[in-house]
Design an enzyme around this catalytic site. Structure first.
Site, PDB file in Angstrom:
ATOM      1  N   HIS A 123      -4.793   0.151   0.373  1.00 50.93           N
ATOM      2  CA  HIS A 123      -5.183  -1.212   0.715  1.00 50.93           C
ATOM      3  C   HIS A 123      -4.388  -2.262  -0.070  1.00 50.93           C
ATOM      4  O   HIS A 123      -4.463  -3.449   0.214  1.00 50.93           O
ATOM      5  CB  HIS A 123      -6.693  -1.427   0.549  1.00 50.93           C
ATOM      6  CG  HIS A 123      -7.179  -1.557  -0.853  1.00 50.93           C
ATOM      7  ND1 HIS A 123      -7.835  -0.541  -1.524  1.00 50.93           N
ATOM      8  CD2 HIS A 123      -7.139  -2.576  -1.735  1.00 50.93           C
ATOM      9  CE1 HIS A 123      -8.164  -0.939  -2.730  1.00 50.93           C
ATOM     10  NE2 HIS A 123      -7.747  -2.181  -2.895  1.00 50.93           N
ATOM     11  N   ASP A 152      -7.094   6.055   1.138  1.00 53.93           N
ATOM     12  CA  ASP A 152      -6.781   4.856   0.350  1.00 53.93           C
ATOM     13  C   ASP A 152      -5.841   5.136  -0.818  1.00 53.93           C
ATOM     14  O   ASP A 152      -5.981   4.565  -1.898  1.00 53.93           O
ATOM     15  CB  ASP A 152      -8.056   4.176  -0.153  1.00 53.93           C
ATOM     16  CG  ASP A 152      -7.804   2.706  -0.533  1.00 53.93           C
ATOM     17  OD1 ASP A 152      -6.764   2.156  -0.122  1.00 53.93           O
ATOM     18  OD2 ASP A 152      -8.638   2.122  -1.240  1.00 53.93           O
ATOM     19  N   GLY A 231      -7.017  -7.426  -7.889  1.00 55.47           N
ATOM     20  CA  GLY A 231      -5.683  -7.274  -8.459  1.00 55.47           C
ATOM     21  C   GLY A 231      -5.559  -6.047  -9.335  1.00 55.47           C
ATOM     22  O   GLY A 231      -4.456  -5.582  -9.602  1.00 55.47           O
ATOM     23  N   ASN A 232      -6.699  -5.491  -9.777  1.00 52.79           N
ATOM     24  CA  ASN A 232      -6.681  -4.225 -10.527  1.00 52.79           C
ATOM     25  C   ASN A 232      -6.463  -3.027  -9.609  1.00 52.79           C
ATOM     26  O   ASN A 232      -6.093  -1.940 -10.079  1.00 52.79           O
ATOM     27  CB  ASN A 232      -7.998  -4.008 -11.275  1.00 52.79           C
ATOM     28  CG  ASN A 232      -8.000  -4.593 -12.667  1.00 52.79           C
ATOM     29  OD1 ASN A 232      -8.785  -5.484 -12.972  1.00 52.79           O
ATOM     30  ND2 ASN A 232      -7.121  -4.112 -13.531  1.00 52.79           N
ATOM     31  N   SER A 233      -6.709  -3.196  -8.323  1.00 55.86           N
ATOM     32  CA  SER A 233      -6.614  -2.075  -7.398  1.00 55.86           C
ATOM     33  C   SER A 233      -5.264  -1.379  -7.499  1.00 55.86           C
ATOM     34  O   SER A 233      -4.220  -2.024  -7.489  1.00 55.86           O
ATOM     35  CB  SER A 233      -6.827  -2.550  -5.957  1.00 55.86           C
ATOM     36  OG  SER A 233      -8.179  -2.779  -5.699  1.00 55.86           O
ATOM     37  N   LEU A 288     -13.072  20.560   9.922  1.00 55.32           N
ATOM     38  CA  LEU A 288     -13.963  21.702  10.092  1.00 55.32           C
ATOM     39  C   LEU A 288     -15.221  21.355  10.878  1.00 55.32           C
ATOM     40  O   LEU A 288     -15.839  22.223  11.487  1.00 55.32           O
ATOM     41  CB  LEU A 288     -14.380  22.261   8.732  1.00 55.32           C
ATOM     42  CG  LEU A 288     -13.332  22.999   7.899  1.00 55.32           C
ATOM     43  CD1 LEU A 288     -13.959  23.507   6.615  1.00 55.32           C
ATOM     44  CD2 LEU A 288     -12.727  24.148   8.688  1.00 55.32           C
TER      45      LEU A 288
END
Length: 516
Positions: A123, A152, A231-233, A288
């Site tokens: 993201h 992600d 912004g830490n992502s 599955l």
């Protein structure tokens, strides 16, 4: 540098060990003195000194605190060179004046191979035309992105070598209570370091992405109280040895800023995905047809197992059900991979893609059984409109925040800063949430994907998986309907909400008053 081995030996690990030993010695000394009377050990006379002045600290204790402080600073100095700032940009569309609108954003990442491979969140970097990586030393490189969109995770490759790296820890050994350090660029403030603890492990959450309209399932999250903000992502969550235990990805917050509940994708999962992307160029996960859950302690005892993935649901038309696997089975092995929890099962299907013929070992009625299952292509999840919850207050005051993505996804309706808020994120009824929340086919309405604690919706009793079917006497058939209905509500008004709740095959019709 071998990215799998740490060249950094954090003094913090040593200081803590010494601290424990020194503390134990002091404690033993106190207890042996106090215990002298009962154990006939001679006790020397003691002159009681006056109390230490307020603010004064014992010299030995001060030295220990200083050493601990120095260790955290050294840890940050050693890790920061491998952490990067990522800026992304799309050309966007033209505005009313015919001008091209640029849509941008930013986040974090870290170098895990010296030849220019960087891990971040999908993201953060996925789906953008231009990706720029800013290194710690200020150099900037264009990046090429490989995506594991559903998980992600993204790998960004830059044309550089001999880069500083961060090694991975085995996140399976991470325990709640351990120190955790987050590094990244919250609100554009590069090289920001926050310190906290691991709050919990093996969290499973469904988190909507308002940019893509999809709701991703995060199956193995580490929860931390180290401050994580916008912004830490994509940045690393590291332990006291300078090893990455997770990739900071999300927060739970009613305000949009850190509330002490942050989540990081576990390093084991991120590493597996990253290495698969580099090797194969994409993730080809097999399906599955099992909804696995982690075993609870009492559940494991009742079933006579020590570990495994509990089969909570098996759709009758899925590969597992057709092979003979049933609900309440406990999966303990897939192919040659042991399964200790639900994350292991999901990760195994990254290795075994569609078309793979796999022996799946389960425990049923305390007996081991093996079933031959042919994995299929996973069902496609269609993007659903989400209501985007914006932070309270004027966030434009933060440097870099104006550059964050604010493009409107079709069907996405933002809450207005001065408008009332219901406090939910909703989506249309689809095959995914029908299976997750046992919603019958043909049901129309807006499915509740999340509820903000303390919000109007929370006070009215709305829960995850409820389907809103009527608001203020007006029928609700979609996520957009409820968003439009709330737009006309004024602060102080009370409106009736009718919704359905499905539990264990039963349908409950509820009507509640929502006080705005």
């Amino acid at each position: 540098m071998n990215p799998n081995k740490s060249s950094f030996k954090s003094p913090l690990g040593w200081i803590l060990a010494a601290g424990v030993l020194i503390g134990a010695g002091a404690t033993a000394s106190v207890f042996s003195t106090r215990g002298g009377a009962t154990t006939a050990i001679p006790v020397p006379s003691v002159t009681v000194s006056s109390p230490r002045p307020v603010g004064q600290i014992n010299a030995d204790s001060l030295d220990m605190v200083k050493a601990l402080d120095e260790s955290f600073a050294n840890l940050a100095d050693s890790a920061k060179p491998a952490v990067v700032h990522i800026r992304v940009q799309n050309s966007g569309s033209r505005n009313a004046f015919g001008e091209r609108q640029v849509v941008g954003g930013e986040g974090s990442g870290f170098i895990f191979r010296p030849d220019g491979f960087i891990i971040t969140n999908d993201h953060v970097a996925g789906g953008f035309e231009k990706v720029t990586v800013i290194l710690y030393d200020g150099r900037e490189f264009p990046g090429k992105v490989l995506r594991a969109e559903d998980s992600d995770i993204a790998v960004v490759k830059i044309d550089a070598d001999n880069l500083p790296t961060l090694p991975f820890a085995d996140s399976g050994n991470v325990r709640a209570g351990e120190f955790a350090v987050a590094i990244g660029a919250p609100y554009g403030f590069e090289n920001t370091v926050t310190v906290g603890h691991v709050s919990a492990t093996q969290r499973t959450n469904e988190i909507p992405d308002p940019m893509s309209g999809k709701t991703r399932l995060y199956s193995d999250l580490i929860q931390t109280d180290a401050a994580i903000n916008v912004g830490n992502s994509g940045g690393p969550l590291i332990n006291i040895e300078g090893q990455v235990i997770g990739i900071n990805s999300a927060i739970f917050s009613p305000t949009g800023t850190s509330g002490g509940i942050g989540f990081a994708i576990s390093s084991n999962q991120a590493r597996l995905l990253a290495e698969t992307l580099i090797e194969k160029g994409k993730i080809n996960r097999g399906f599955l047809g099992i909804r696995p859950e982690n075993l609870k302690i009492a559940q494991a005892k009742n079933l006579g197992v020590e570990s495994g993935a509990f089969v909570a649901e098996v759709p009758s038309d899925g590969p597992a059900a057709m092979a003979g696997i049933k609900e309440r089975d406990v999966v303990v092995r897939i192919g040659n991979l042991p399964v200790e929890n639900q994350a292991d099962l999901r990760n195994a299907m990254i290795k075994y893609g569609p078309g793979s013929k796999i022996n799946v070992e389960v425990i049923r009625d305390r007996e081991h059984k093996t079933f031959a299952v042919t994995a299929k292509e996973p069902p496609v999840q269609e993007a659903q409109p989400q209501i985007r919850r914006l932070p309270e207050g004027n966030m434009d005051d933060f440097p870099g925040f104006k550059d964050f993505p604010r493009v409107e996804v079709p069907g996405q309706i933002p809450n207005l800063p001065r408008g009332v808020r219901l406090g939910v994120e909703v989506g249309n009824v689809d095959a995914s949430n029908q299976a997750t929340h046992h919603i019958p086919a043909g049901t129309k309405g807006a499915v509740v994907n999340s509820v903000t604690p303390g919000s109007v919706a929370s006070e009215a009793g709305l829960q995850l998986g409820d389907v809103i079917v009527e608001f203020d006497g007006k029928p609700i058939s979609s996520a957009e309907d409820i968003a439009n209905a709330v737009r006309s509500v004024k602060r102080g008004e009370t409106k009736k909400i009718n919704f359905l709740r499905f539990d264990s095959g039963a349908k409950v019709e509820l009507e509640r008053e929502a006080q705005f």
